[in-house]
Motif scaffolding. Structure first.
Motif, PDB file in Angstrom:
ATOM      1  N   UNK A  96       0.804  -1.229   0.000  1.00 19.04           N
ATOM      2  CA  UNK A  96       0.000   0.000   0.000  1.00 19.04           C
ATOM      3  C   UNK A  96       0.836   1.279   0.000  1.00 19.04           C
ATOM      4  N   UNK A  97       2.130   1.145   0.269  1.00 15.17           N
ATOM      5  CA  UNK A  97       2.981   2.332   0.378  1.00 15.17           C
ATOM      6  C   UNK A  97       2.672   3.169   1.600  1.00 15.17           C
ATOM      7  N   UNK A  98       2.103   2.557   2.621  1.00 24.22           N
ATOM      8  CA  UNK A  98       1.689   3.310   3.821  1.00 24.22           C
ATOM      9  C   UNK A  98       2.870   3.845   4.619  1.00 24.22           C
ATOM     10  N   UNK A  99       3.952   3.079   4.699  1.00 22.44           N
ATOM     11  CA  UNK A  99       5.126   3.542   5.451  1.00 22.44           C
ATOM     12  C   UNK A  99       4.890   3.631   6.947  1.00 22.44           C
ATOM     13  N   UNK A 100       4.054   2.732   7.489  1.00 19.36           N
ATOM     14  CA  UNK A 100       3.748   2.760   8.931  1.00 19.36           C
ATOM     15  C   UNK A 100       4.940   2.261   9.742  1.00 19.36           C
ATOM     16  N   UNK A 101       5.570   1.170   9.281  1.00 13.76           N
ATOM     17  CA  UNK A 101       6.635   0.532  10.068  1.00 13.76           C
ATOM     18  C   UNK A 101       7.978   1.191   9.759  1.00 13.76           C
ATOM     19  N   UNK A 102       8.430   2.008  10.695  1.00 11.00           N
ATOM     20  CA  UNK A 102       9.734   2.665  10.511  1.00 11.00           C
ATOM     21  C   UNK A 102      10.869   1.681  10.793  1.00 11.00           C
ATOM     22  N   UNK A 103      10.654   0.805  11.782  1.00 10.17           N
ATOM     23  CA  UNK A 103      11.611  -0.259  12.112  1.00 10.17           C
ATOM     24  C   UNK A 103      10.850  -1.464  12.623  1.00 10.17           C
ATOM     25  N   UNK A 104      11.388  -2.660  12.336  1.00  8.38           N
ATOM     26  CA  UNK A 104      10.737  -3.894  12.787  1.00  8.38           C
ATOM     27  C   UNK A 104      11.761  -4.802  13.450  1.00  8.38           C
ATOM     28  N   UNK A 105      11.385  -5.319  14.621  1.00 13.98           N
ATOM     29  CA  UNK A 105      12.248  -6.233  15.379  1.00 13.98           C
ATOM     30  C   UNK A 105      11.407  -7.451  15.756  1.00 13.98           C
ATOM     31  N   UNK A 106      12.023  -8.650  15.736  1.00 18.39           N
ATOM     32  CA  UNK A 106      11.350  -9.858  16.215  1.00 18.39           C
ATOM     33  C   UNK A 106      12.174 -10.449  17.351  1.00 18.39           C
ATOM     34  N   UNK A 107      11.491 -10.833  18.432  1.00 21.96           N
ATOM     35  CA  UNK A 107      12.161 -11.431  19.593  1.00 21.96           C
ATOM     36  C   UNK A 107      11.510 -12.780  19.865  1.00 21.96           C
ATOM     37  N   UNK A 108      12.339 -13.820  20.084  1.00 22.26           N
ATOM     38  CA  UNK A 108      11.765 -15.141  20.342  1.00 22.26           C
ATOM     39  C   UNK A 108      12.747 -16.016  21.103  1.00 22.26           C
ATOM     40  N   UNK A 109      12.202 -17.042  21.766  1.00 26.11           N
ATOM     41  CA  UNK A 109      13.048 -18.054  22.407  1.00 26.11           C
ATOM     42  C   UNK A 109      13.202 -19.275  21.512  1.00 26.11           C
ATOM     43  N   UNK A 110      12.442 -19.330  20.415  1.00 25.64           N
ATOM     44  CA  UNK A 110      12.475 -20.468  19.490  1.00 25.64           C
ATOM     45  C   UNK A 110      13.143 -20.040  18.184  1.00 25.64           C
ATOM     46  N   UNK A 111      14.258 -20.682  17.877  1.00 28.43           N
ATOM     47  CA  UNK A 111      15.032 -20.324  16.680  1.00 28.43           C
ATOM     48  C   UNK A 111      14.227 -20.553  15.405  1.00 28.43           C
ATOM     49  N   UNK A 112      13.468 -21.661  15.355  1.00 30.24           N
ATOM     50  CA  UNK A 112      12.704 -22.008  14.149  1.00 30.24           C
ATOM     51  C   UNK A 112      11.704 -20.911  13.784  1.00 30.24           C
ATOM     52  N   UNK A 113      11.074 -20.299  14.801  1.00 34.88           N
ATOM     53  CA  UNK A 113      10.086 -19.233  14.534  1.00 34.88           C
ATOM     54  C   UNK A 113      10.745 -18.022  13.889  1.00 34.88           C
ATOM     55  N   UNK A 114      11.964 -17.684  14.327  1.00 37.10           N
ATOM     56  CA  UNK A 114      12.681 -16.542  13.743  1.00 37.10           C
ATOM     57  C   UNK A 114      13.087 -16.844  12.302  1.00 37.10           C
ATOM     58  N   UNK A 115      13.486 -18.088  12.039  1.00 35.30           N
ATOM     59  CA  UNK A 115      13.879 -18.471  10.680  1.00 35.30           C
ATOM     60  C   UNK A 115      12.694 -18.454   9.719  1.00 35.30           C
ATOM     61  N   UNK A 116      11.476 -18.622  10.258  1.00 33.92           N
ATOM     62  CA  UNK A 116      10.270 -18.668   9.426  1.00 33.92           C
ATOM     63  C   UNK A 116       9.759 -17.309   8.983  1.00 33.92           C
TER      64      UNK A 116
END
Length: 389
Positions: A26-46
């Motif tokens: 949509x070209x909205x530009x809402x997300x200036x930065x995105x971070x993901x935090x997890x204890x499960x490696x597989x979820x981050x790889x997905x």
């Protein structure tokens, strides 16, 4: 509105990934930065779109990258212990360019449910920008432990953030659909609703400027009183002017009959948004603050309709703090998004807490029973066996 989004846990990471996809589309530009935090490696790889350097694996010393197994107390402990690793990724966010932080988490699991309130507390201590939460409640059929996690996380999270936006899976699940298909559809719905809301006011050079601008300060002021928020949404496709369709000739430049018709149609769309399926079903009466955003092609937005819709919201909520405006976009539909903040009459939360209390009592009873069963199994009534130590 420019946001730094932090997806905590599996559901949170997937939803932030969807927000990035929405931004691209949509070209909205809402997300200036995105971070993901997890204890499960597989979820981050997905994940597909969150940059690899912004994917933070925590708790490696405790759970070896395998997750916390729906234990949200462990999730909270790990978040406390490894908060510096999360801060390392947040240090890369250009905080001077954002309007707020948004922590996104599913409240039924272990990592997001336990860790997101810990992160909210940490961010509020360091930064002056508002810290909001987007919490997803589990469906009622997902089991007692997930309900218990959600109830405990909910009451902690809501106290640590400046406002908690809630999405209730129970209100959106369809019978007979696959698990993966169901969650994908729910995540699309979350992003669609909050995307229209947070995207309001982002105007670039050469864009149509709204008659009544909704910018980030309007959203911040609506959320500023804290508590719990829900979002309603309704949309109708725009017909061409000569097809005589439902939303043809929304503009005020027609004759009086056309103006009256289009005003009524916009008011009807606002009612449908507020009284239809909310992200968290509740009675809208008693909401402390509200914000109405009407988006669509500028030629199809009607100022009188927006004003009447805002007035209707004031009457329905009993609130004097109802803001509203339009957000011109090029998509071929007119959409109404209604943010209701500070809602109180929420039967689902009361039900969630009651089920959680019963689940906790059952778990305690089963634990005691289990200890007794083990005792009776290994019991040596004659004391004939000597223990090893």
């Amino acid at each position: 509105m420019k946001l730094a989004m932090i997806g905590f846990g599996q559901a949170g990471g997937k939803i932030v990934d969807k927000f990035l996809e929405y931004d691209e589309r949509t070209g909205s530009g809402i997300v200036r930065s995105a971070v993901a935090v997890n204890t499960a490696k597989a979820d981050l790889l997905g994940l597909d779109r969150i940059p690899e350097e912004n994917r933070v694996l925590i708790g490696q010393a405790r759970v070896k990258g395998h997750g916390v197994g729906a234990d949200n107390e462990l999730g909270a402990e790990i978040a406390e212990e490894d908060i510096d690793e999360v801060q390392g990724a947040i240090d890369n966010i250009p905080v001077h360019e954002i309007d707020a932080f948004l922590i996104v988490a599913g409240l039924g699991g272990g990592t997001g449910s336990g860790g997101s309130p810990v992160l909210a507390k940490h961010l509020k201590r360091i930064y002056t920008e508002p810290v909001y939460g987007l919490g997803v409640l589990p469906g009622g059929d997902e089991g007692g432990i997930y309900t218990l996690n959600a109830a405990r996380s909910f009451q902690t999270f809501v106290r640590e953030v400046d406002n908690l936006l809630v999405f209730d899976n129970d209100a959106w699940r369809k019978t007979g659909e696959s698990v993966q298909g169901g969650y994908d559809e729910i995540n699309d719905e979350i992003v669609r609703r909050f995307g229209v809301l947070f995207g309001a006011g982002e105007i670039g050079a050469g864009d149509n400027v709204a008659e009544s601008v909704v910018d980030s300060s309007e959203i911040i002021n609506t959320l500023s009183g804290g508590g719990v928020s829900t979002v309603g949404y309704a949309t109708e496709s725009v017909e061409t002017e000569n097809s005589g369709g439902l939303l043809s000739r929304f503009k005020d430049d027609g004759d009086d009959m056309d103006t009256a018709n289009t005003t009524n149609r916009i008011t009807s769309l606002v009612r449908k948004a507020a009284l239809g399926r909310l992200t968290l079903p509740c009675e809208i009466d008693g909401a402390e603050r509200a914000l109405l955003v009407l988006s669509g092609p500028s030629a199809h937005l009607n100022r009188k309709g927006i004003e009447r819709g805002r007035k209707w919201l004031e009457e329905q909520t009993g609130s004097m703090e109802v803001r509203g405006g339009d957000y011109p976009i090029t998509e071929p539909n007119v959409a109404a998004a209604v943010l209701l903040s500070g809602v109180h009459n929420v039967p689902r939360i009361k039900e969630l807490q009651q089920v959680a209390i019963e689940a906790q009592e059952n778990i305690d009873e089963l634990r005691e029973e289990s200890e007794e069963n083990l005792e009776s199994l290994v019991e040596d009534e004659e004391d004939e066996l000597d223990p090893l130590f």
